[in-house]
Design a protein around this motif. Structure first.
Motif, short mmCIF file in Angstrom:
data_model
loop_
_atom_site.label_atom_id
_atom_site.label_comp_id
_atom_site.label_asym_id
_atom_site.label_seq_id
_atom_site.Cartn_x
_atom_site.Cartn_y
_atom_site.Cartn_z
N PRO A 350 -0.41 0.44 -2.30
CA PRO A 350 -0.24 -0.77 -1.48
C PRO A 350 0.19 -0.48 -0.05
N ASP A 351 1.16 0.41 0.13
CA ASP A 351 1.65 0.71 1.48
C ASP A 351 0.58 1.38 2.32
N ARG A 352 -0.14 2.34 1.72
CA ARG A 352 -1.14 3.07 2.48
C ARG A 352 -2.35 2.19 2.81
N ILE A 353 -2.75 1.33 1.89
CA ILE A 353 -3.86 0.42 2.18
C ILE A 353 -3.43 -0.58 3.26
N GLN A 355 -1.43 0.17 5.65
CA GLN A 355 -1.51 0.98 6.86
C GLN A 355 -2.95 1.03 7.39
N VAL A 356 -3.92 1.21 6.49
CA VAL A 356 -5.33 1.25 6.89
C VAL A 356 -5.77 -0.09 7.47
N LEU A 424 -5.66 9.70 16.32
CA LEU A 424 -5.35 10.15 14.96
C LEU A 424 -5.50 9.06 13.92
N GLY A 425 -5.40 7.81 14.36
CA GLY A 425 -5.35 6.70 13.41
C GLY A 425 -6.53 6.64 12.46
N LEU A 426 -7.75 6.72 12.99
CA LEU A 426 -8.94 6.62 12.15
C LEU A 426 -9.09 7.83 11.23
N ILE A 432 -6.81 8.97 3.87
CA ILE A 432 -6.14 8.17 2.85
C ILE A 432 -7.16 7.57 1.89
N ILE A 433 -8.20 6.95 2.44
CA ILE A 433 -9.21 6.30 1.60
C ILE A 433 -9.92 7.32 0.72
#
Length: 730
Positions: A350-353, A355-356, A424-426, A432-433
């Motif tokens: 949940p947290d990482r999604i 973030q995306v 770096l974001g993308l 992550i995905i």
């Protein structure tokens, strides 16, 4: 005499022999040459007419003599090789019986010159390559080892060739759990070897098939990546060290600026407010940069912790939209959301999604300079949940799209230079995905806007959400022990807690913290595990091992990211520095409230019922965990033993009957009171299970009456632990 049919048959055979590419020689029982076809005559440099009827010695190949004798005597195929006029030949001798008796033989000759040349070139390549190469036959028997493989494995070819094994143990490498390559297909993995010396190697094993798709063996490639991995580790350690050193002062800078802006140091004028807001904005940007650098470092070193569970994509989307509500309202823009009510659960963190989604939505807003709305659509696509974020912005050229998700890459334009960023974001989003088993991509045309999308696999039964713990509503209070070797940070946390109504005790080293934990019996401990260069982990383990302190919740606040180790050592929760004040206060409030109040687990697949009961119970002074199926309920019980359980019977994944039986069959949970709430008549075949419950209430029910009923059950069955709080009595 031969008949006409015999002559025609012989003519056909003769034509076939003349047309084949292989040499064929028939030798009669009296060792005379009976047939010599054209390819054989050409290979041996003979005239057919001179050879037919002559002794076999006329063929001029000494290697034929023992082979002919052996084939005739043993009645078996015999193979061998010979060389002539610079050519390499192989031959096979097969015996046959003539009608009049006696054993003749047929010699088949093949010119292998070109094949051997290709093989020698291939072997030369394999011998000279720096990667280790191992070749196995169809029986998984090792047939070839190149020098690089000998060096890596520390064993010579003479000790390896011919070995048959279905594991890698013979090479000092653990077997692959995927099984034999003929069944599992190509296998790729990283292996650490300690013999004959420490090495890190990448191993790739590929099956080999012939033209008829039959398995004929496999080829293994072993690449020594020790220096590369060690260099990467050094780089990651450098990034982590620098980032960590920056996070400690940033915690103080960011925290005290927030306090000043909140008016904790007295009233400030407009100019001061403006200047401090600029400092805050840039300190937030610096924190974001450091977090991105650490995320990249963690991903590359395999230290990222993912909490994969069934994910409600609609909830994550709603959270991301709410994050940008103030911005879109100010700009007069709208984020349109299209998420079907029946969208399947996805498997994700949940947290990482979140973030995306925040990254994609933020970009959609920033890179639409002329305004325009943002559209978020979720759908089912090829067995996955797909989420697409579309903007009405500048668009991206095909050339830039190809490199968009690589580290540090940014489209070069006046707008991107103005907006800034690390690039770096993308890359982080993509990593992550992909770690979650999904894919990420972009569809765009210059001047027509962009659509960034990602997919996630459906959640399966093995993915179980662990319900969160929510403390009761009301005024917080009690003693909190703050452990941090940085006095400025300790004072900052103490200020947060004091203004919230907590009594604070501060400790600056592990020894002091241990003594205060025993002496003051705090409700909660906040702990920087890096106190005294890592002594905090030992302190945490000691606190959890001692009966006097084992039940005190510990929240780890740290500049390092080692949530997994913190959890293994007994931490209740975890928060990275710089500290998010709101999250910290929420953690402390929940933990303090749940300790001082009875804890009720509400389990129902109807979210509205769970939300209603949760809200009402919290208002009445109870701590609550909410579960939506039986497996979530069992995960909640494993996390924290509740004082009572409200349980629906008809639920997916694991129903109420199964939960009740599992609870009552376990001595650790058998005495927890369970109140059944159901709108249906119990199954007759399972009515005996319901006798294990404390009570049964039919739906629909009056919530206030139901809560009062629960309180009476808790008082009746757990009176030894005292009554519920006054605010919860009726």
């Amino acid at each position: 005499m031969p008949t006409n049919d015999d002559r025609r048959c012989f003519s056909h055979i003769r034509a076939l022999m003349a047309g084949t590419r292989e040499g064929m020689i028939a030798v009669a029982p009296d060792h005379t040459v009976r047939v010599l076809n054209e390819p054989a005559a050409e290979m041996l440099g003979l005239e057919r007419t001179e050879c037919v009827g002559a002794p076999s010695s006329v063929l001029g190949v000494p290697e034929f003599v023992p082979a002919l004798k052996s084939a005739a005597a043993e009645w078996e195929l015999v193979s061998s090789t010979f060389e002539r006029a610079g050519h390499s030949y192989s031959f096979t001798v097969a015996p046959y019986t003539e009608d009049g008796g006696g054993t003749g033989t047929v010699i088949t000759v093949r010119d292998d010159t070109e094949l051997l040349a290709v093989r020698r070139r291939s072997e030369a390549i394999l011998l000279s390559t720096s990667d280790g190469m191992l070749v196995f036959d169809a029986e998984d028997r090792l047939t070839f080892v190149n020098p690089a493989a000998e060096k890596i494995l520390g064993r010579g070819a003479e000790t390896l060739v011919g070995l048959k094994t279905d594991t890698w143990e013979v090479f000092g490498i653990a077997p692959d759990p995927a099984g034999p390559v003929r069944e599992a297909g190509t296998q790729v993995r990283e292996v650490r070897m300690e013999e004959p010396e420490h090495r890190i190697v990448d191993v790739r094993v590929d099956p080999v098939y012939d033209d008829r798709e039959s398995y004929v063996g496999s080829v293994a490639t072993i690449r020594d990546v020790t220096s590369e991995r060690e260099a990467m580790q050094m780089k990651n350690e450098f990034v982590s060290t620098v980032s960590h050193e920056l996070r400690t002062p940033l915690t103080s800078i960011k925290g005290y600026i927030d306090l000043i802006l909140d008016g904790e140091a007295g009233e400030i004028n407009e100019i001061q407010q403006e200047f401090l807001s600029i400092v805050k904005e840039n300190s937030d940007r610096l924190v974001e940069l450091i977090n991105d650098m650490l995320d990249i470092s963690r991903i590359e070193s395999g230290r990222i912790v993912l909490k994969v569970q069934p994910l409600d994509v609609g909830e994550r989307v709603a959270g991301a939209v709410n994050t940008f509500k103030a911005v879109t309202d100010q700009q007069g823009r709208t984020i349109h959301v299209d998420v079907p009510d029946d969208l399947p659960k996805a498997a994700g963190d949940p947290d990482r999604i979140g973030q995306v989604l925040i990254n994609f939505v933020s970009n959609a807003i920033k890179y639409s300079p002329e305004g325009g709305d943002v559209h978020i659509k979720a759908s089912v696509d090829d067995g996955c949940v797909k989420v697409a974020i579309s903007d009405e912005g500048i668009g991206i050229s095909p050339e830039n799209q190809a490199r968009l998700f690589t580290k540090f890459y940014r489209v070069d334009s006046s707008l991107t230079r103005e907006i800034g960023g690390t690039g770096l974001g993308l890359s982080i989003c993509k990593s992550i995905i992909e770690l979650l088993g999904g894919q990420v991509g972009v569809d765009s045309e210059e001047g027509e806007g962009s659509t960034f999308w990602f997919t996630l696999p459906f959640a399966s039964d093995r993915h179980v959400r662990t319900p969160s713990l929510e403390g009761p509503l009301g005024s917080p209070g009690g003693r909190v022990l703050v452990v941090d070797d940085c006095e400025d940070v300790a004072n900052l946390i103490a200020t947060y807690l004091s203004h919230r109504g907590y009594e604070v005790v501060k400790a600056y080293n592990a020894k002091e913290a241990w003594e205060y934990a025993v002496e003051f019996e705090p409700r909660v401990i906040t702990l920087d595990v890096m106190v005294e260069e890592g002594a905090g982990f030992r302190l945490l383990e000691e606190l959890k091992a001692d009966p006097r302190t084992k039940d005190i919740p510990v929240v780890v606040l740290s500049i390092i990211c080692d949530e997994a180790k913190s959890a293994r050592s007994g931490a209740t929760d975890y928060l990275e520095k710089p500290i998010d004040k709101a999250r910290l206060m929420d953690m402390i409030d929940t933990l303090v409230g749940s300790i001082s109040s009875p804890l009720v687990l509400v389990t129902d697949d109807d979210r509205n019922i769970v939300d209603l009961l949760t809200r009402t119970l919290k208002q009445r002074g109870y701590a609550v965990m909410g579960a939506y199926n039986g497996k979530e309920a069992m995960a909640a019980v494993a996390r924290r033993r509740p004082d009572a359980i409200l349980l629906d019977l008809r639920m997916p994944v694991m129903d109420g009957y199964e939960v009740l039986q599992a609870l009552k069959n376990d001595p650790e949970t058998a005495d927890i009171p369970v109140v059944i709430m159901s709108a249906f008549q119990p199954d007759r075949e399972r009515e005996n299970v319901l006798e294990l419950a404390s009570d049964l209430v039919g739906k629909p029910f009056d919530v206030e009456d139901f809560i009062s009923h629960i309180e009476s059950v808790i008082v009746r069955e757990e009176s030894v632990e005292g009554p519920p709080p006054e605010s919860g009595t009726s």
